[in-house]
Write an enzyme that holds these catalytic residues in place. Sequence first.
Site, PDB file in Angstrom:
ATOM      1  N   ASN A 208       0.841  -1.192   0.000  1.00 54.48           N
ATOM      2  CA  ASN A 208       0.000   0.000   0.000  1.00 54.48           C
ATOM      3  C   ASN A 208       0.881   1.249   0.000  1.00 54.48           C
ATOM      4  O   ASN A 208       2.040   1.208   0.408  1.00 54.48           O
ATOM      5  CB  ASN A 208      -0.905   0.018   1.236  1.00 54.48           C
ATOM      6  N   ASP A 276      -4.576  -6.387   2.150  1.00 58.62           N
ATOM      7  CA  ASP A 276      -5.690  -7.312   2.333  1.00 58.62           C
ATOM      8  C   ASP A 276      -5.375  -8.700   1.767  1.00 58.62           C
ATOM      9  O   ASP A 276      -5.911  -9.709   2.243  1.00 58.62           O
ATOM     10  CB  ASP A 276      -6.952  -6.770   1.646  1.00 58.62           C
ATOM     11  N   LYS A 286      13.263 -15.158  -9.235  1.00 64.84           N
ATOM     12  CA  LYS A 286      12.748 -14.014  -9.963  1.00 64.84           C
ATOM     13  C   LYS A 286      11.989 -14.463 -11.209  1.00 64.84           C
ATOM     14  O   LYS A 286      12.478 -15.277 -11.996  1.00 64.84           O
ATOM     15  CB  LYS A 286      13.892 -13.079 -10.372  1.00 64.84           C
ATOM     16  N   PRO A 304      -4.581 -12.349   7.157  1.00 63.96           N
ATOM     17  CA  PRO A 304      -5.284 -12.303   8.451  1.00 63.96           C
ATOM     18  C   PRO A 304      -5.771 -10.897   8.749  1.00 63.96           C
ATOM     19  O   PRO A 304      -5.116  -9.918   8.402  1.00 63.96           O
ATOM     20  CB  PRO A 304      -4.213 -12.756   9.451  1.00 63.96           C
ATOM     21  N   ASP A 305      -6.925 -10.783   9.367  1.00 61.03           N
ATOM     22  CA  ASP A 305      -7.488  -9.490   9.746  1.00 61.03           C
ATOM     23  C   ASP A 305      -7.028  -9.189  11.175  1.00 61.03           C
ATOM     24  O   ASP A 305      -7.615  -9.674  12.150  1.00 61.03           O
ATOM     25  CB  ASP A 305      -9.009  -9.518   9.661  1.00 61.03           C
ATOM     26  N   ILE A 306      -5.978  -8.396  11.280  1.00 63.79           N
ATOM     27  CA  ILE A 306      -5.357  -8.147  12.580  1.00 63.79           C
ATOM     28  C   ILE A 306      -6.294  -7.371  13.494  1.00 63.79           C
ATOM     29  O   ILE A 306      -6.390  -7.642  14.696  1.00 63.79           O
ATOM     30  CB  ILE A 306      -4.017  -7.404  12.405  1.00 63.79           C
ATOM     31  N   PHE A 323      -8.193   2.097  11.865  1.00 62.72           N
ATOM     32  CA  PHE A 323      -8.097   3.170  10.872  1.00 62.72           C
ATOM     33  C   PHE A 323      -8.809   2.724   9.603  1.00 62.72           C
ATOM     34  O   PHE A 323      -8.806   1.538   9.259  1.00 62.72           O
ATOM     35  CB  PHE A 323      -6.633   3.491  10.565  1.00 62.72           C
ATOM     36  N   LYS A 337     -17.384  -0.353   9.025  1.00 62.21           N
ATOM     37  CA  LYS A 337     -16.164  -1.100   9.356  1.00 62.21           C
ATOM     38  C   LYS A 337     -16.001  -1.237  10.859  1.00 62.21           C
ATOM     39  O   LYS A 337     -15.629  -2.304  11.359  1.00 62.21           O
ATOM     40  CB  LYS A 337     -14.951  -0.398   8.750  1.00 62.21           C
ATOM     41  N   LYS A 341     -15.723  -4.861  12.480  1.00 62.15           N
ATOM     42  CA  LYS A 341     -14.440  -5.274  13.059  1.00 62.15           C
ATOM     43  C   LYS A 341     -14.503  -5.423  14.575  1.00 62.15           C
ATOM     44  O   LYS A 341     -13.687  -6.123  15.174  1.00 62.15           O
ATOM     45  CB  LYS A 341     -13.355  -4.256  12.714  1.00 62.15           C
TER      46      LYS A 341
END
Length: 397
Positions: A208, A276, A286, A304-306, A323, A337, A341
Amino acid sequence: MLHGKRILLIVGGGIAAYKSLELIRLVQKAGGTVTPVLTRAGAEFVTPLSVSALAGAKVYTDLFDLTDEAEMGHIQLSRAADLLVVAPATADLMAKMAGGRADDLASTLLLATDKRVLVAPAMNVRMWTHPATQRNLAVLRDDGVLTVGPNEGDMACGEYGPGRMAEPAEIVAAIAAALGGGPLAGKHVIVTSGPTHEPIDPVRYIANRSSGAQGTAIAAALRDLGARVTFVTGPAVMPAPSGVTVVAVQTAHDMATAVAVALPADAAVMAAAVADWRVANATGQKMKKDGSGKAPVLEFAENPDILVTVSKGPGRPRLVVGFAAETDDVVAHATAKRLRKGCDWIVANDVSADTGIMGGTENAVTLISDAGSEVWPRMSKTEVARRLAARIAGALA
C-alpha cells in the site's frame, strides 16, 4: 506532573534558544525546578540575566570557574539532577556528544552524567538532513539519549522543512515521559504502522502507499504522555521514533504474529496499512519474461485481519482503535467497518489522490465511536497524533 523533579537545562546556541525561557516557565508550572547551563553560543541569543530570573537560580556558564568548582563541581552538577535536557541541541552540540568531547561546561556535564539525557534538536534543514548529523543522531540514540522533535516548518533562515525545535509544551511532555510521569504512565499501548510488503518473488512485492508518518507520530505522541509503546512497523519511509520498543516486520502474517506477542496491552492503535491480500503462489526465484507475451498468473489469498483478531480475540485491550483509509463515502464505510471489526473507535480519512494525504504531511480525519462521528479539521499528522493520544489518555484514565 514534574513535582519535585530537578532538571538540568543546557541551552545551546541557536535562534530557538528563546524558547528555552518558556520551557523554564512550563517546567516550573509543572512542579519541577531548573538548573540552567548556558553555552557561550547560547548567550548570544538569550542573556544569563533573563535565564536566571526565570529559573530563580544561578546560571552556570564556565567550566573553569574556581568558585563554582568549590561550591559545586561539574561532576556533582551533572549528577544532582533527575534529567539533563539540551534545548536547543545544535548540530555542534550533538556532534560533541556523539564524539565524547568535553571541551566546555555543557559537553563535560553531558559526558560526566549518570542520568538520562533528552535532546531537542534545532538547526537548519540542510544541517539536520546532512549525513553527518544523521550519523551522530544514530550514535546518540544507540547510547540511550532520548530525543524530542525536531518539527517541520518555516525557519528563521527562510527555508522550510524539518529542523524546528519542538515546542516547549512538547518538551515538557517528553520530560514527563522520560521521568515516568504523564497521564499514560504505567500503560502499555501497541501501535501498528506503515505498509506491509507481500512478496511476489525475491525482487517484487505488493504494498500500500503508506509512508508510516501517521503511525509514527501517534507512537511518539503516546510516548510523550508516558505510555510504554510497542511499535510494530512495516517497511515504512518514516524512521521509527526513539523511546519506544520497535518491532520491524515485512508481511501481514509477520505483523499479526508481532501484535499477538506484544499483548496484553491497555490499548491498541492499528494505524498500519495492511495488505488485504497476499500472493499465494509467490516464487523463490525471480519471474522473467520469456518472450511469449504471456503474463504470469498470480493467485491471491486473504491475509489475516489483525484488527478483528485484536478486537474480538482473547486478551482484548480496553481500547482498540482502527483506521479506515477510504476514497468515497468515507464516514458510511468507516462506520460500517467499526461495527464489523468490533473495535471501539475508527479514525477515518479520505485518501483520494487529490487530497495529498497518503504519503503527505497533513491529515483530515473523522473520529467514529459509539457517540457518533466527529470531524477534525485538516492539520499536521503530528497534531492529529497529539489529539488522538490525548483522547486515548482520557479513555484509559
